[in-house]
Design a protein around this motif. Structure first.
Motif, PDB file in Angstrom:
ATOM      1  N   ASP A 145      -8.125  42.107  15.251  1.00  0.00           N
ATOM      2  CA  ASP A 145      -7.082  43.039  15.673  1.00  0.00           C
ATOM      3  C   ASP A 145      -5.956  43.119  14.650  1.00  0.00           C
ATOM      4  N   PHE A 146      -5.640  42.013  14.000  1.00  0.00           N
ATOM      5  CA  PHE A 146      -4.526  41.987  13.047  1.00  0.00           C
ATOM      6  C   PHE A 146      -4.962  42.123  11.587  1.00  0.00           C
TER       7      PHE A 146
ATOM      8  N   LYS B  17      -0.950  51.220  14.102  1.00  0.00           N
ATOM      9  CA  LYS B  17      -1.685  50.694  15.257  1.00  0.00           C
ATOM     10  C   LYS B  17      -0.806  49.854  16.182  1.00  0.00           C
ATOM     11  N   HIS B  18      -0.039  48.932  15.643  1.00  0.00           N
ATOM     12  CA  HIS B  18       0.752  48.042  16.486  1.00  0.00           C
ATOM     13  C   HIS B  18       1.985  48.745  17.050  1.00  0.00           C
TER      14      HIS B  18
ATOM     15  N   ALA C 130       0.597  50.627  19.970  1.00  0.00           N
ATOM     16  CA  ALA C 130       0.267  49.697  21.060  1.00  0.00           C
ATOM     17  C   ALA C 130       1.515  49.306  21.840  1.00  0.00           C
ATOM     18  N   GLN C 131       2.615  49.098  21.149  1.00  0.00           N
ATOM     19  CA  GLN C 131       3.856  48.737  21.831  1.00  0.00           C
ATOM     20  C   GLN C 131       4.379  49.897  22.680  1.00  0.00           C
TER      21      GLN C 131
ATOM     22  N   THR D 164      -5.433  47.850  22.966  1.00  0.00           N
ATOM     23  CA  THR D 164      -5.942  47.819  21.591  1.00  0.00           C
ATOM     24  C   THR D 164      -6.858  49.002  21.332  1.00  0.00           C
TER      25      THR D 164
END
Length: 183
Positions: free
Chosen positions: A15-16, A81-82, A85-86, A124
């Protein structure tokens, strides 16, 4: 010696990481190839560059532009992406909790860890899909905009071959460069 990673740790590391799945990589390369080839039509029909005369240059520039656009897709997807997601956390959580409530009324009670895992997986998945599509849209629009501006305004006095080479490669380089920045 360290113990092998568990399945949950593998998922978290993936994921990271900056690596993209094979299917996404193929999607990026095919989109980049298509968009990189669009200026060929522009220069063939409007600037009157013959395909048989300039075919090798068209091929090399298309390959270089495809590589640079694919790199830009990957970089923009990673940076978005992150953030996505937030922003989508509350909506995804509400949706998953509703699904869990509907499912648990029929079956057994769902434990908190399973609920959290479902929320994380769905968040995700949504963020990955949204970041992929936005990355393709943003980079394609920027590349085509820069190509048109460079070819019709900045490099208009150059020969058609130099105009094509300069506008396409410069546009791809600028898009790739801008994708490496952080905002």
């Amino acid at each position: 010696m360290s113990a092998p990673l568990t399945a949950e740790e593998e998922i978290l590391l993936n994921d990271f990481s900056r690596t993209v799945p094979r299917s996404t990589s193929i999607l990026f390369h095919l989109n980049a190839l298509f968009v990189s080839a669009l200026p060929i039509w522009l220069f063939w029909r409007i600037q009157q560059l013959e395909l048989n005369t300039y075919g090798i240059m068209f091929g090399i520039v298309t390959i270089v532009s495809t590589f640079l656009l694919s790199l830009a897709y990957k970089n923009v997807k990673y940076s978005l992406k992150h953030k996505i997601a937030q922003r989508r956390h509350a909506g995804v959580t509400a949706e998953v909790m509703q699904q869990v409530a509907d499912a648990s009324s029929e079956k057994k009670k769902t434990v908190k860890k399973e609920k959290d895992d479902r929320v994380l997986f769905k968040k995700t998945e949504v963020a990955d899909l949204e970041a992929t599509h936005f990355s393709i849209f943003y980079n394609n629009a920027l590349f085509l905009f820069l190509t048109i501006i460079l070819s019709f305004y900045v490099l208009k006095n150059f020969s058609p071959g130099a105009n094509y080479l300069g506008s396409s490669v410069t546009s791809a380089c600028v898009v790739a460069f801008l994708s490496t920045g952080s905002s």
